[in-house]
Design an enzyme around this catalytic site. Structure first.
Site, PDB file in Angstrom:
ATOM      1  CD  GLU A 187      43.602  36.817  56.158  1.00  0.00           C
ATOM      2  OE1 GLU A 187      44.355  36.557  55.202  1.00  0.00           O
ATOM      3  OE2 GLU A 187      42.420  37.184  56.002  1.00  0.00           O
ATOM      4  CD1 TRP A 213      45.531  33.196  51.693  1.00  0.00           C
ATOM      5  CD2 TRP A 213      43.485  32.506  51.136  1.00  0.00           C
ATOM      6  NE1 TRP A 213      45.360  33.438  50.346  1.00  0.00           N
ATOM      7  CE2 TRP A 213      44.114  33.016  49.986  1.00  0.00           C
ATOM      8  CE3 TRP A 213      42.181  32.008  51.039  1.00  0.00           C
ATOM      9  CZ2 TRP A 213      43.486  33.050  48.742  1.00  0.00           C
ATOM     10  CZ3 TRP A 213      41.556  32.035  49.795  1.00  0.00           C
ATOM     11  CH2 TRP A 213      42.211  32.551  48.666  1.00  0.00           C
ATOM     12  CD1 TRP A 260      49.301  36.065  29.615  1.00  0.00           C
ATOM     13  CD2 TRP A 260      48.386  37.718  30.786  1.00  0.00           C
ATOM     14  NE1 TRP A 260      48.608  35.495  30.661  1.00  0.00           N
ATOM     15  CE2 TRP A 260      48.040  36.491  31.401  1.00  0.00           C
ATOM     16  CE3 TRP A 260      47.917  38.910  31.358  1.00  0.00           C
ATOM     17  CZ2 TRP A 260      47.247  36.419  32.549  1.00  0.00           C
ATOM     18  CZ3 TRP A 260      47.137  38.843  32.494  1.00  0.00           C
ATOM     19  CH2 TRP A 260      46.804  37.611  33.071  1.00  0.00           C
ATOM     20  CG  ASN A 284      47.215  40.901  52.207  1.00  0.00           C
ATOM     21  OD1 ASN A 284      47.858  40.170  51.481  1.00  0.00           O
ATOM     22  ND2 ASN A 284      45.905  40.778  52.364  1.00  0.00           N
ATOM     23  CD1 TRP A 324      48.601  35.141  35.619  1.00  0.00           C
ATOM     24  CD2 TRP A 324      50.020  34.501  37.219  1.00  0.00           C
ATOM     25  NE1 TRP A 324      48.694  33.775  35.567  1.00  0.00           N
ATOM     26  CE2 TRP A 324      49.550  33.349  36.543  1.00  0.00           C
ATOM     27  CE3 TRP A 324      50.911  34.341  38.277  1.00  0.00           C
ATOM     28  CZ2 TRP A 324      49.955  32.061  36.876  1.00  0.00           C
ATOM     29  CZ3 TRP A 324      51.324  33.052  38.624  1.00  0.00           C
ATOM     30  CH2 TRP A 324      50.855  31.939  37.925  1.00  0.00           C
ATOM     31  CD1 TRP A 343      51.993  37.361  43.090  1.00  0.00           C
ATOM     32  CD2 TRP A 343      51.123  38.471  41.358  1.00  0.00           C
ATOM     33  NE1 TRP A 343      52.586  38.606  43.051  1.00  0.00           N
ATOM     34  CE2 TRP A 343      52.080  39.305  41.999  1.00  0.00           C
ATOM     35  CE3 TRP A 343      50.449  38.958  40.244  1.00  0.00           C
ATOM     36  CZ2 TRP A 343      52.364  40.595  41.553  1.00  0.00           C
ATOM     37  CZ3 TRP A 343      50.733  40.243  39.791  1.00  0.00           C
ATOM     38  CH2 TRP A 343      51.675  41.044  40.438  1.00  0.00           C
TER      39      TRP A 343
END
Length: 459
Positions: free
Chosen positions: A269, A272, A300, A335, A353, A376
């Site tokens: 993580e 990441w 959208w 998370n 988003w 996101w």
């Protein structure tokens, strides 16, 4: 003649493993400055992270005073403010640790060039990632776009050992800094949940590695359990460095081999986070520009009522509302639930988003310029190595899987607390649902999923 160095602090609010501070202390007399920048090209901090910053700066001012270093906080345009501080303090050298966003790098490069023209030494350092983005490349010399090979390559690299805390010098009287900041009542609520500063970050890491990491791979997805490290805001503000986390975790793995597998999952993580920073470094502003170009064409929906209901935790879908209320109360969200809330907004509701990312940016204490937009875009499908367009999380089945007894939902959505476990994630199915002081779902999950699939397929 005594030489004077200025440490320009940004997202590195610590004394240990701070190469810029270390170099300045070796140079001569040291002063420190933090600029709350007003440059138009920079993204201003959200309210929650601005609250954290205030308290972190004051904590750091105390720690720096023990080293004989005075900290000054100023709001203003970056280059002009820094040059004024250089002139006012007779500074001979300026040191800072690197940032990686396009606008930040442009400003830093301009400042360095200007200082050198003025005859002031300037040097920047690697301090806030495991490996610098420009040092990571595929076999063809290109930036990584898929996480697994990036992580496999990162694990093979020698991560630099963190620098120790500098020895105490001639201590000075600490002063309050960032005195223009005014804390709102919302900030007082956040303060109930957090200890801020370098010492608090280290204590949190030690507790995680001692008590929680063994169960981390299984428990990290269960929102009712405090199973994660909680280090994200400390990393975002640099109260602890990723190198400190990496080497502390590796030391535990060596001394307790039974924890090694869990620690590898935890460190992935952290990897990441580096991956998101690689995306930030190599691309346009990832907070506004889709990383996969075709997503710029997605149509959208504009639905202000649905967006407000989502923001306020009134969607009528318990685990979504639980997450949004947890965010508002604590400044963070579990998370797993972050993925669910983002999926509902970007896919079921088909709301851009970027509107969700902006809300998180304003309300998260761990709002991070790479992780926030990177994650996101991952959920929305427009990021690198993103969740595929057809992966649309069902919040009901996800809630039943990861919060089977409804403990998380019951904590944050008391309106449904009295329902049996089998109904707590879909209260609209209860025989007396109309008597609940809780809204009906704002969207049909099945129909909205089909709508989203059609919109994404059209690309």
């Amino acid at each position: 003649m005594t030489r004077t160095a200025l440490v320009w602090l940004r997202n590195d609010l610590r004394t240990a493993d701070n190469p810029a501070l270390h170099a300045a202390l070796q140079y001569g007399k040291v002063r420190a400055i933090h600029i709350e920048a007003t440059d138009g090209k920079l993204r201003r901090r959200g309210a929650a992270s601005r609250w954290w910053l205030h308290h972190s700066l004051n904590r750091l001012a105390l720690d720096l005073a023990q080293l004989g270093v005075a900290l000054e906080t100023i709001e203003g345009e970056t280059e002009a403010t820094l040059l004024q501080a250089v002139a006012a303090n007779g500074v001979d050298a300026v040191y800072w640790n690197r940032r990686y966003g396009p606008a930040e790098r442009e400003i830093d490069a301009g400042v360095k060039a200007r200082l050198k023209r003025e005859g002031v030494a300037a040097e920047s350092f690697a301090a806030n990632l495991l490996i610098e983005p420009f040092e990571m490349a595929t076999g063809t010399g290109k930036p990584y776009s898929v996480y697994t090979p990036f992580w496999n390559a990162l694990k093979q690299r020698d991560i630099a050992k963190p620098l120790p805390t500098p020895p105490h010098g001639q201590a000075i009287e600490p002063t309050r800094v960032d005195t223009s900041y005014r804390e709102a009542d919302w900030g007082k609520k956040l303060g109930k949940h957090w200890q801020i500063g370098e010492a608090a970050a280290r204590e949190r890491l030690d507790r995680f590695l001692d008590e929680l990491v063994l169960d981390y791979p299984e428990d990290r997805d269960i929102p009712a359990r405090a199973a994660t490290s909680g280090l994200s805001p400390h990393l975002a503000f640099g109260e602890i460095s990723p190198r400190q986390v990496w080497h502390a975790a590796q030391a535990v793995a060596q001394h307790a081999p039974g924890k090694a597998s869990a620690i590898d999952k935890f460190l992935s993580e952290l990897g990441w986070r580096d991956f998101n920073y690689n995306q930030l470094y190599h691309r346009q502003d990832i907070a506004t520009v889709p990383m996969v170009a075709k997503y710029a064409e997605l149509q959208w929906r504009r639905d202000d009522a649905a967006l407000t209901a989502w923001q306020q935790g009134r969607t009528g879908i318990p685990i979504i509302d639980a997450g949004m209320r947890e965010l508002w109360d604590t400044g963070v969200m579990h998370n797993r639930v972050r993925m669910l809330t983002a999926s509902l907004l970007a896919k079921n509701l088909l709301i851009d988003w970027r509107q969700g990312e902006q809300w998180f940016w304003d309300t998260l204490v761990d709002a991070d310029p790479a992780n926030n937009p990177g994650n996101w875009q991952w959920v929305a499908g427009s990021g690198l190595d993103a969740s595929p367009y057809f992966r649309i999380f069902n919040p009901v089945t996800q809630g039943e899987r990861f919060d089977p007894a409804g403990n998380y939902v019951r904590r944050w959505v008391p309106e449904v607390a009295g329902l049996p476990d089998k109904l707590v994630h879909q209260p609209w199915q209860a025989p007396d649902a109309t008597k609940l002081a809780y809204p009906k779902p704002i969207v049909d999950l099945k129909l909205s999923r089909e709508r989203a699939l059609e919109a994404f397929k059209a690309l």
